[in-house]
Design a protein around this motif. Structure first.
Motif, PDB file in Angstrom:
ATOM      1  N   UNK A 181      45.509 -20.207  33.692  1.00 36.33           N
ATOM      2  CA  UNK A 181      45.287 -18.826  33.213  1.00 36.33           C
ATOM      3  C   UNK A 181      44.648 -18.741  32.126  1.00 36.33           C
ATOM      4  N   UNK A 182      45.047 -19.633  31.060  1.00 35.12           N
ATOM      5  CA  UNK A 182      44.153 -19.716  29.932  1.00 35.12           C
ATOM      6  C   UNK A 182      42.629 -20.076  29.942  1.00 35.12           C
ATOM      7  N   UNK A 183      42.406 -21.037  31.068  1.00 36.46           N
ATOM      8  CA  UNK A 183      40.933 -21.264  31.277  1.00 36.46           C
ATOM      9  C   UNK A 183      40.283 -20.031  31.941  1.00 36.46           C
ATOM     10  N   UNK A 184      40.785 -19.463  32.827  1.00 30.10           N
ATOM     11  CA  UNK A 184      40.147 -18.102  33.317  1.00 30.10           C
ATOM     12  C   UNK A 184      39.904 -17.161  32.467  1.00 30.10           C
ATOM     13  N   UNK A 185      40.994 -16.978  31.491  1.00 30.94           N
ATOM     14  CA  UNK A 185      40.675 -15.986  30.414  1.00 30.94           C
ATOM     15  C   UNK A 185      39.870 -16.463  29.394  1.00 30.94           C
ATOM     16  N   UNK A 186      39.409 -17.516  29.012  1.00 31.62           N
ATOM     17  CA  UNK A 186      38.299 -18.177  28.363  1.00 31.62           C
ATOM     18  C   UNK A 186      36.989 -17.801  29.093  1.00 31.62           C
ATOM     19  N   UNK A 187      36.982 -18.079  30.368  1.00 27.74           N
ATOM     20  CA  UNK A 187      35.768 -17.966  31.047  1.00 27.74           C
ATOM     21  C   UNK A 187      35.351 -16.407  31.114  1.00 27.74           C
ATOM     22  N   UNK A 188      36.444 -15.484  31.095  1.00 24.23           N
ATOM     23  CA  UNK A 188      36.130 -14.167  31.243  1.00 24.23           C
ATOM     24  C   UNK A 188      35.882 -13.646  29.805  1.00 24.23           C
ATOM     25  N   UNK A 189      36.225 -13.975  28.700  1.00 20.18           N
ATOM     26  CA  UNK A 189      36.169 -13.223  27.287  1.00 20.18           C
ATOM     27  C   UNK A 189      35.102 -14.095  26.719  1.00 20.18           C
ATOM     28  N   UNK A 190      34.508 -15.537  27.106  1.00 21.92           N
ATOM     29  CA  UNK A 190      33.417 -15.985  26.508  1.00 21.92           C
ATOM     30  C   UNK A 190      32.060 -15.268  26.524  1.00 21.92           C
ATOM     31  N   UNK A 191      31.599 -14.717  27.810  1.00 18.63           N
ATOM     32  CA  UNK A 191      30.399 -13.970  27.834  1.00 18.63           C
ATOM     33  C   UNK A 191      30.306 -12.716  26.809  1.00 18.63           C
ATOM     34  N   UNK A 192      31.680 -11.845  26.640  1.00 15.21           N
ATOM     35  CA  UNK A 192      31.577 -10.783  25.901  1.00 15.21           C
ATOM     36  C   UNK A 192      31.625 -11.284  24.570  1.00 15.21           C
ATOM     37  N   UNK A 193      32.500 -12.179  24.292  1.00 11.63           N
ATOM     38  CA  UNK A 193      32.131 -12.877  22.928  1.00 11.63           C
ATOM     39  C   UNK A 193      30.847 -13.176  22.437  1.00 11.63           C
ATOM     40  N   UNK A 194      30.048 -14.026  23.217  1.00  7.92           N
ATOM     41  CA  UNK A 194      28.775 -14.485  22.884  1.00  7.92           C
ATOM     42  C   UNK A 194      27.778 -13.305  22.761  1.00  7.92           C
ATOM     43  N   UNK A 195      28.000 -12.056  23.602  1.00  2.89           N
ATOM     44  CA  UNK A 195      27.117 -10.728  23.560  1.00  2.89           C
ATOM     45  C   UNK A 195      27.617 -10.173  22.207  1.00  2.89           C
ATOM     46  N   UNK A 196      28.774 -10.192  21.781  1.00  5.56           N
ATOM     47  CA  UNK A 196      29.102  -9.511  20.455  1.00  5.56           C
ATOM     48  C   UNK A 196      28.674 -10.122  19.326  1.00  5.56           C
ATOM     49  N   UNK A 197      28.706 -11.654  19.587  1.00  5.00           N
ATOM     50  CA  UNK A 197      28.119 -12.447  18.377  1.00  5.00           C
ATOM     51  C   UNK A 197      26.673 -12.001  18.242  1.00  5.00           C
ATOM     52  N   UNK A 198      25.996 -12.087  19.376  1.00  2.90           N
ATOM     53  CA  UNK A 198      24.513 -12.003  19.171  1.00  2.90           C
ATOM     54  C   UNK A 198      24.236 -10.669  18.620  1.00  2.90           C
ATOM     55  N   UNK A 199      24.957  -9.622  18.964  1.00  2.00           N
ATOM     56  CA  UNK A 199      24.726  -7.986  18.611  1.00  2.00           C
ATOM     57  C   UNK A 199      25.133  -8.028  16.900  1.00  2.00           C
ATOM     58  N   UNK A 200      25.865  -8.655  16.627  1.00  2.00           N
ATOM     59  CA  UNK A 200      26.265  -8.550  14.940  1.00  2.00           C
ATOM     60  C   UNK A 200      25.337  -9.462  14.285  1.00  2.00           C
ATOM     61  N   UNK A 201      24.860 -10.586  15.021  1.00  2.00           N
ATOM     62  CA  UNK A 201      23.921 -11.379  14.208  1.00  2.00           C
ATOM     63  C   UNK A 201      22.684 -10.708  14.048  1.00  2.00           C
ATOM     64  N   UNK A 202      22.417  -9.933  15.178  1.00  2.00           N
ATOM     65  CA  UNK A 202      20.609  -9.075  15.098  1.00  2.00           C
ATOM     66  C   UNK A 202      21.089  -8.150  14.187  1.00  2.00           C
ATOM     67  N   UNK A 203      22.091  -7.339  14.000  1.00  2.00           N
ATOM     68  CA  UNK A 203      22.388  -6.549  12.647  1.00  2.00           C
ATOM     69  C   UNK A 203      22.315  -6.869  11.361  1.00  2.00           C
ATOM     70  N   UNK A 204      22.831  -8.149  11.355  1.00  2.00           N
ATOM     71  CA  UNK A 204      22.962  -8.598   9.819  1.00  2.00           C
ATOM     72  C   UNK A 204      21.488  -9.148   9.592  1.00  2.00           C
ATOM     73  N   UNK A 205      20.844  -9.830  10.541  1.00  2.00           N
ATOM     74  CA  UNK A 205      19.715 -10.740   9.914  1.00  2.00           C
ATOM     75  C   UNK A 205      18.592  -9.508   9.977  1.00  2.00           C
ATOM     76  N   UNK A 206      17.553  -9.918   9.243  1.00  2.00           N
ATOM     77  CA  UNK A 206      16.150  -9.256   9.052  1.00  2.00           C
ATOM     78  C   UNK A 206      15.331  -9.630  10.055  1.00  2.00           C
ATOM     79  N   UNK A 207      14.713  -8.940  10.902  1.00  2.00           N
ATOM     80  CA  UNK A 207      13.793  -9.362  11.637  1.00  2.00           C
ATOM     81  C   UNK A 207      12.320  -9.665  11.113  1.00  2.00           C
ATOM     82  N   UNK A 208      11.770 -10.789  11.735  1.00  2.00           N
ATOM     83  CA  UNK A 208      10.459 -11.189  11.059  1.00  2.00           C
ATOM     84  C   UNK A 208       9.391  -9.984  11.514  1.00  2.00           C
ATOM     85  N   UNK A 209       8.622 -10.058  10.595  1.00  2.00           N
ATOM     86  CA  UNK A 209       7.307  -9.050  10.706  1.00  2.00           C
ATOM     87  C   UNK A 209       6.087  -9.809  10.971  1.00  2.00           C
ATOM     88  N   UNK A 210       5.917 -10.602  11.531  1.00  2.00           N
ATOM     89  CA  UNK A 210       4.796 -11.536  11.868  1.00  2.00           C
ATOM     90  C   UNK A 210       3.797 -10.930  12.550  1.00  2.00           C
TER      91      UNK A 210
END
Length: 232
Positions: A181-210
């Motif tokens: 059950x813990x492994x299934x919960x981990x597999x279910x929550x990991x994609x949402x966690x990764x998407x949230x992590x990239x969303x928060x990182x994209x908001x915090x980091x300054x995008x390059x203007x090259x």
């Protein structure tokens, strides 16, 4: 070695729980009895978290210890990293995991919610008696449901007799089900966690203007300046 490892994990888990808990929990209780109950529950939760963390770190510890032994086979000071140590750690983790899952966590929950039996003296022991009785009744209820389910599925005397073999069969089966059950919960929550992590990182980091066109921005700024001048 097992005692030192568990003591280190317990101290780490205590800091983790006290860091993430609410400020009003376990501290801002004016009643001494409620404060003692909350401290006991905090200790049980910390013990359970330490056992869970030990179960998670058991596989990396065994792999690292095996690699260290293969890299330095003649070194006297690392011979304690052997298979008997890993086997002993696994037995302790298995024992304390089932103990925490079956007894400690339900006891901590019922202990916080308990107030003592009606007519009894108020105190810690009254809450302990009530929690023990409720936990015993819950255990009997669960075992009765398992017995009835086993009788419905298969009316076999040997299978009903196997219910007495709690330590050798049902506790490992329960541990495997909880792990699955813990492994299934981990597999279910990991994609949402990764998407949230990239969303928060994209908001915090300054995008390059090259790849931006500076001439276009300069012309737009001049047009805006001319429009403002005409308005004035």
């Amino acid at each position: 070695i097992c005692t030192l490892v568990f003591a280190s994990l317990y101290i780490l888990c205590h800091f983790i729980i006290t860091h993430f808990k609410k400020h009003a929990d376990f501290t801002a209780v004016h009643d001494d009895e409620d404060a003692a109950v909350n401290r006991i529950a905090l200790g049980l939760c910390t013990f359970t978290l330490a056992v869970a963390l030990g179960a998670v770190l058991l596989l990396p510890f065994s792999i690292i210890s095996n690699e260290v032994l293969l890299s330095f086979p003649q070194n006297y000071y690392i011979q304690w990293l052997n298979g008997s140590l890993v086997h002993g750690l696994w037995n302790l983790v298995f024992l304390f995991s089932n103990l925490s899952l079956v007894f400690l966590m339900p006891f901590a929950y019922f202990f916080i919610e308990s107030e003592g039996f009606a007519g009894s003296k108020k105190g810690i022991m009254a809450r302990v008696y009530e929690t023990s009785v409720v936990l015993l009744l819950l255990t009997l209820l669960v075992l009765g449901m398992v017995w009835v389910a086993s009788a419905i599925v298969s009316n076999d005397a040997a299978r009903r007799q196997s219910l007495y073999d709690l330590w050798e069969y049902y506790l490992p089966y329960l541990y495997s089900c909880i792990s699955l059950f813990g492994v299934l919960l981990l597999l279910l929550c990991t994609p949402f966690g990764l998407s949230t992590m990239f969303t928060v990182t994209g908001k915090l980091l300054v995008k390059p203007r090259l790849l931006e066109d500076l001439d276009e921005q300069l012309s737009c700024t001049r047009l805006e300046e001319a429009a403002v001048s005409r308005r004035i």
